[in-house]
Design a protein around this motif. Structure first.
Motif, PDB file in Angstrom:
ATOM      1  N   GLU A 452      13.057   1.497  90.797  1.00 45.02           N
ATOM      2  CA  GLU A 452      13.375   2.728  91.534  1.00 45.02           C
ATOM      3  C   GLU A 452      14.741   3.253  91.131  1.00 45.02           C
ATOM      4  OE1 GLU A 452      12.971   2.637  95.835  1.00 45.02           O
ATOM      5  OE2 GLU A 452      11.247   1.286  95.700  1.00 45.02           O
ATOM      6  N   ASN A 516      10.322  12.298 102.665  1.00 48.41           N
ATOM      7  CA  ASN A 516      11.218  11.796 101.627  1.00 48.41           C
ATOM      8  C   ASN A 516      11.065  12.774 100.460  1.00 48.41           C
ATOM      9  OD1 ASN A 516      12.080  10.344  99.215  1.00 48.41           O
ATOM     10  ND2 ASN A 516      12.199   8.508 100.502  1.00 48.41           N
ATOM     11  N   LYS A 518      12.311  12.734  97.405  1.00 53.19           N
ATOM     12  CA  LYS A 518      12.655  12.269  96.052  1.00 53.19           C
ATOM     13  C   LYS A 518      11.523  12.532  95.056  1.00 53.19           C
ATOM     14  CE  LYS A 518      16.046   8.917  97.558  1.00 53.19           C
ATOM     15  NZ  LYS A 518      15.717   8.883  98.988  1.00 53.19           N
TER      16      LYS A 518
HETATM   17  C1  ADA Z   1      14.031   2.166  99.077  1.00 53.90           C
HETATM   18  C2  ADA Z   1      12.556   1.875  99.140  1.00 53.90           C
HETATM   19  C3  ADA Z   1      11.676   3.033  98.868  1.00 53.90           C
HETATM   20  C4  ADA Z   1      12.281   4.429  99.074  1.00 53.90           C
HETATM   21  C5  ADA Z   1      13.740   4.508  98.773  1.00 53.90           C
HETATM   22  C6  ADA Z   1      14.494   5.764  99.210  1.00 53.90           C
HETATM   23  O1  ADA Z   1      14.593   1.948  97.885  1.00 53.90           O
HETATM   24  O2  ADA Z   1      12.173   0.850  98.259  1.00 53.90           O
HETATM   25  O3  ADA Z   1      10.522   2.826  99.633  1.00 53.90           O
HETATM   26  O4  ADA Z   1      11.933   4.961 100.281  1.00 53.90           O
HETATM   27  O5  ADA Z   1      14.392   3.453  99.436  1.00 53.90           O
HETATM   28  O6  ADA Z   1      14.008   6.872  99.052  1.00 53.90           O
HETATM   29  O7  ADA Z   1      15.596   5.596  99.670  1.00 53.90           O
END
Ligand code: ADA
Length: 559
Positions: A452, A516, A518
């Motif tokens: 990640e 989220n 991202k």
């Molecule tokens: C963590 C997690 C993910 C994701 C990420 C984030 O690293 O493993 O599920 O949500 O955070 O977006 O901060």
């Protein structure tokens, strides 16, 4: 549903039966109180007032049963029930299952009466501290029977499980076939592989058999995802599947597919949809893979729990490699033996379900868990279990960086074949210096996948490269990350976070509002953010730099 449908047999793995005394029969609701709900579906997506419901829900329906031939068996197959299910037939408790994303079967034989039967299933998605995952997740806590539920009518003696793969260490020249029957009988099964093996005997002793055949199949790879039709027969039963043959291995800091050094150009993805929630259908999976291919991916991380079984079957077809994982996510109750059993069951069920999928190359046993003694022994046991159940794939986990030394120093690394590493330099850590130091300070001696990195961006929001939540900031994070990661030779792959924006109650800033952000693509699964093109250009350049595929090169030469 066709009982011979691929994949259903391997799901014969309910948890140990829970003593019936622990369960009470469902309350007899007044008929007027029932509401009609489709299955599969997440209840959260059916009515606005059910959106945030957490707790128990009763499903009920009448099964009209016509007895078949003497000895016929009837099995209820539940694709997934989030999180826990208790099954009752005609008021009698028959079985229970924990784990939101793996399938299970409950045998109804002997309990079904001719004519009308009342099936009742209680599904409970309440979050608890002793479960896997625990209370806290960065994804939405959907509930319900969100994958297909099927009634299988099977012969008295049936094929419960089978595996077809290259025999380890055979230099791609032998194929191993194993079979497990429903009962410990002796006999002979027959196996045939289209274009490769005519119907051939497979002796079975006490319900199990395994034979290796001298065969040199065309190998499966993302560039050439060759699949072969396989049929197994025993007595009145037969099963069919389409399988690919490939070998995945590690040599030093490299990952080898069929003996060839590979770079995993990936992206992480959740199972989430604006309208369907966690219920992903064929169209959704194919769209996801088309977007991954448009990025130039040969790999996906299916985060953070077992995805729909069609995800691996379609990846086999279209040529994508997969990391599949169980939701040992953040802090769970690592010291609790019941919690371990829950995680181990989910891992065993996932492996049993997907063991014939060539696309699946990695089992992930955990994500971002702090390096404590209790967690180390919990996760080392899981890694050993994955290897015992499936010696043909690699084991990984998404680890954290050591913030004191800025190095890859997780003690779990000794138990993994491939080290996954989540790092958010440029986002949660504003500077990229730590990433440069981290890569320079580490000598992992094993391949590393950056499992990640990323940054939240609201579609259409523009600004400077340090203006958080803008597309420009996300783009800048990707540019810098990709340039830095390219300097570490042991980084053999990456799965940036994440393909699509996904629903999560955790993220409630004005920019996020329950999502989220991202994603490289917005939650409409259509609108690409600026960083999408940056990653696509990078992956195109990586692919161009790779030598052309030569599937039969041996590992010594390719190193
Ligand atoms: C963590 C997690 C993910 C994701 C990420 C984030 O690293 O493993 O599920 O949500 O955070 O977006 O901060």
């Amino acid at each position: 549903i066709d009982p011979h449908d691929e994949g259903l047999r391997q799901a014969w793995y309910a948890d140990e039966p829970v003593p019936a005394s622990e369960w009470t029969a469902p309350r007899d609701y007044d008929d007027g109180a029932w509401q009609t709900a489709p299955v599969p579906a997440c209840w959260n997506m059916l009515r606005p007032e059910w959106r945030h419901y957490e707790g128990g829900v009763w499903y009920t329906r009448t099964l009209d049963h016509t007895p078949g031939e003497a000895g016929e068996r009837t099995v209820l197959h539940i694709g997934a029930a989030a999180y826990e299910a208790r099954v009752f037939l005609n008021g009698q408790f028959l079985g229970a299952h924990r784990g939101a994303s793996t399938p299970f079967c409950i045998e109804l034989t002997g309990h079904l009466r001719p004519g009308a039967n009342r099936l009742q299933i209680q599904v409970d998605n309440a979050r608890r501290t002793d479960r896997v995952p625990m209370r806290h997740t960065d994804w939405f806590n959907y509930g319900g029977l969100y994958r297909s539920v099927a009634l299988l009518r099977l012969p008295a003696l049936f094929i419960r499980d089978f595996g077809v793969a290259l025999a380890p260490g055979s230099g791609f020249g032998r194929v191993a076939v194993d079979v497990t029957l429903s009962d410990p009988v002796d006999g002979t099964a027959t196996v045939a592989i289209d274009g490769l093996l005519p119907p051939s005997p497979l002796p079975v002793t006490a319900g199990r058999g395994r034979v290796e055949f001298d065969l040199a199949p065309e190998l499966w790879s993302p560039e050439s995802p060759r699949l072969y039709g396989v049929t197994l027969r025993f007595g009145d039963d037969s099963v069919a599947d389409r399988v690919g043959f490939r070998e995945i291995a590690v040599a030093g800091e490299h990952i080898l597919l069929n003996g060839r050094d590979i770079m995993l150009r990936g992206v992480s993805v959740h199972e989430d949809d604006l309208l369907l929630g966690k219920t992903s259908d064929e169209a959704d999976i194919r769209r996801r893979y088309a977007d991954a291919k448009a990025l130039g991916c040969n790999f996906l991380r299916l985060a953070h729990y077992p995805h729909n079984p069609r995800a691996a079957a379609i990846a086999d077809e279209v040529g994508l490699m997969l990391w599949s994982e169980i939701p040992v996510y953040w802090a769970i109750d690592f010291a609790n033996p019941d919690t371990y059993q829950d995680a181990a069951n989910q891992l065993a069920e996932l492996i049993a379900r997907d063991r014939n999928r060539a696309s699946t190359i990695l089992w992930g046993v955990g994500n971002e868990n702090a390096d404590t003694d209790a967690r180390l022994s919990f996760m080392a046991r899981l890694a050993a279990l994955a290897r015992k159940l499936d010696p043909t794939r690699l084991v990984t986990a998404a680890c954290l960086i050591d913030r004191e030394r800025f190095a890859i120093a997780d003690r779990l690394a000794d138990h993994l074949d491939v080290i996954g590493l989540n790092e958010y330099f440029g986002w949660y850590e504003p500077s990229f210096d730590g990433l440069r130091r981290l890569l320079a300070n580490s000598a992992p001696g094993k391949p590393v996948i950056i499992s990640e990195f990323g940054a939240d961006a609201v579609v259409g929001l523009r600004g400077g490269p340090r203006d958080l939540f803008t597309e420009d900031c996300q783009e800048a994070v990707y540019r810098e990350q990709l340039a830095i990661l390219a300097t570490a030779p042991y980084v053999r792959g990456m799965t940036p976070w994440v393909l699509y924006d996904f629903r999560t109650e955790r993220r409630q800033t004005a920019f996020q509002r329950g999502w989220n952000r991202k994603g490289l693509i917005a939650e409409d699964k259509t609108t690409r953010k600026r960083a999408f093109a940056v990653l696509a250009d990078h992956y195109r350049a990586m692919a161009d730099a790779e030598a052309p595929a030569s599937p039969h090169t041996d590992s010594a030469k390719s190193r």
